[in-house]
Design a protein around this motif. Structure first.
Motif: not given
Ligand code: NAP
Length: 331
Positions: A167-174, A186-192, A197-199, A208-209
Motif C-alpha cells: 500500500g505505497g499510495t496510502g498516506a502511511i505507506g507513502n 531495500q524497499v519493495t512496495v505495492t500499488c495500483e 511511475a509515481v512510486l 509491484i503492481d
C-alpha cells in the motif's frame, strides 16, 4: 488580528456537528472565532487535511476511540486534527511563537482545525513550519507520517534490511517508503497500475503492481513486511518473512488477531507480529520536521477541496482510495 467592528466580523466558518455522524450530516456554519487562552496561539488556518483519523473522529468508530474523544457525543463539535497556518494572536504565556509565524500541528484526537481559525495550546505538537514548504505540504506531512513513524520505529530497521510495504499510495505507506529510503533500506512496495511511475520516482528498489501480481506469492523473503493498508494477514505473509522476520499491519486484522498475535510474540519462536501503538506526537513531529528540513520527505497530495466541499472530501477519504493526502484549502 481579530477583525474589529460588528459581532459578525468575529465569526468564522467551521465544519461542525454535535453527534457522531456521517459526512452528509456535517455542516459548515458561522461560529465565534476562538479566543486564545494563556498558553494558546490563535492560528489563521491556510490548509488542513481530511484523513483517516478525522474519519474516526467524525463517526466515533471504531467505538474504542470514544474513550478519548467523548463517550456519547464528541467533546469537540468542530472536526479536524491537523493544520498549517499563520499565528495571528497569542496568549500572555506564549513565548516560543510570535504573531506572523507560519506553524503546523497535529493531534489525532482532534484540534477543531476544520475551521478558518484554530486556537492551540503550545503544549500540543505544534512547530514552526520549515521555510521551504507551503501550507498544503505542511498540513499533509503530519497524520500519515506520524503513524508511519510509529509503525516503523520499534522495528529498528537498519541499512541493508529488506522491507516490503503493502500500500505505497496510502498516506502511511507513502511516508513509510520515504522514511525507509532515508535509512538506505531495500524497499519493495505495492500499488495500483496507474501509480507505479509515481512510486518509482520515490526510489524504491521494486514496485509491484498489485492489480497484476499478488505480492503474497513472491518467491523472495524480507526482514519486515509492513502492510500499511491492513489488507493482508500474518498467515498470508509468513512465507515472505525471513526466519526471524516481523509482520506489522496498520489494521487489527479480519478477526482483530494482530494485537493478540503481537502479545503472544515473546512466547513464539521465529517469525512474529508486532502491533506498535503511537504515543508522543512531539517525537514523531520532530522526526518528520527533521526529514522535511533535509529535503528527504515530501508528502503525496491527492485532491484538494474547499471547506464548503468538506462532506465530499470525507466521502472520498472514507472510500479508502485516496492517494496520500486530501487537503482542504482556505482562500
Ligand atoms: N492503527 C492505527 O493507529 C491507524 C491509524 C491511522 C490509520 N490506520 C489505518 O491504516 C490504513 C491506512 O491508512 P492511510 O491513511 O494510509 O490509507 P489511505 O491513505 O486511505 O489509502 C489507502 C491507499 O491504499 C491503496 N490500496 C487499497 N487497497 C490496496 C491493496 N490491496 N494493495 C495496495 N494498495 C491498496 C488505495 O489505492 P487503490 O485502492 O486505488 O489501490 C489507497 O491509495 C487504514 O486502514 C486506516 O484505517 C490505522
Amino acid at each position: 488580528m481579530k477583525p474589529a467592528g460588528s459581532d459578525e466580523q468575529h465569526l468564522m466558518k467551521a465544519a461542525i456537528r454535535y453527534r457522531y455522524c456521517s459526512p452528509d450530516q456535517l455542516r459548515v456554519a458561522a461560529i465565534p472565532v476562538p479566543v486564545p487562552a494563556h498558553d494558546e496561539i490563535l492560528v489563521k488556518v491556510k490548509a488542513t487535511t481530511v484523513n483517516r483519523s478525522d474519519c474516526g473522529v467524525l463517526t466515533g468508530k471504531p467505538w474504542a476511540i470514544r474513550c478519548f474523544i467523548g463517550l456519547f457525543k464528541p467533546y469537540r463539535p468542530v472536526t479536524g486534527t491537523d493544520f498549517a497556518g499563520i499565528v495571528v494572536e497569542k496568549g500572555a504565556g506564549v513565548h516560543n511563537f510570535n504573531v506572523g509565524d507560519n506553524v503546523y500541528g497535529f493531534f489525532d484526537q482532534g484540534l477543531s482545525s476544520h475551521a478558518e481559525y484554530v486556537a492551540v495550546s503550545v503544549k500540543q505538537a505544534v512547530l514552526k513550519m520549515p521555510g521551504h514548504i507551503n501550507f498544503e505540504q505542511a498540513a499533509a506531512s503530519l497524520e500519515g507520517a506520524h503513524y508511519a513513524f510509529y509503525f516503523l520505529d520499534p522495528l529498528k530497521v537498519k541499512a541493508g534490511d529488506k522491507v516490503l510495504i503493502n500500500g505505497g499510495t496510502g498516506a502511511i505507506g507513502n511516508a513509510a517508503l520515504q522514511f525507509l529510503k532515508h535509512l538506505k533500506v531495500q524497499v519493495t512496495v505495492t500499488c495500483e497500475t496507474a501509480y507505479t511511475a509515481v512510486l518509482q520516482s520515490l526510489g524504491p528498489d521494486r514496485v509491484i503492481d498489485y492489480q497484476n501480481e499478488d505480492f503474497t506469492k513472491l518467491n523472495e523473503q524480507f526482514d519486515y513486511v509492513f502492510d500499511a493498508v491492513g489488507k493482508s494477514t500474518f498467515a498470508q505473509c509468513k512465507p515472505l518473512l525471513k526466519p526471524k522476520g516481523i509482520y506489522v499491519s496498520s489494521e487489527l486484522g479480519p478477526n482483530w488477531q494482530n494485537p493478540l498475535l503481537a502479545l503472544l510474540a515473546p512466547f513464539m519462536p521465529g517469525k512474529k507480529v508486532k502491533f506498535p501503538l503511537p504515543y508522543s506526537i512531539h517525537r514523531s513531529m520532530q522526526f518528520i520536521d527533521g526529514l522535511i528540513l533535509k529535503g528527504e520527505f515530501t508528502p503525496l497530495i491527492d485532491r484538494r477541496y474547499s471547506l464548503a466541499e468538506i462532506a465530499d472530501a470525507y466521502t472520498y477519504v472514507m472510500s479508502g482510495q485516496k492517494k496520500g493526502n486530501v487537503v482542504l484549502t482556505f482562500d
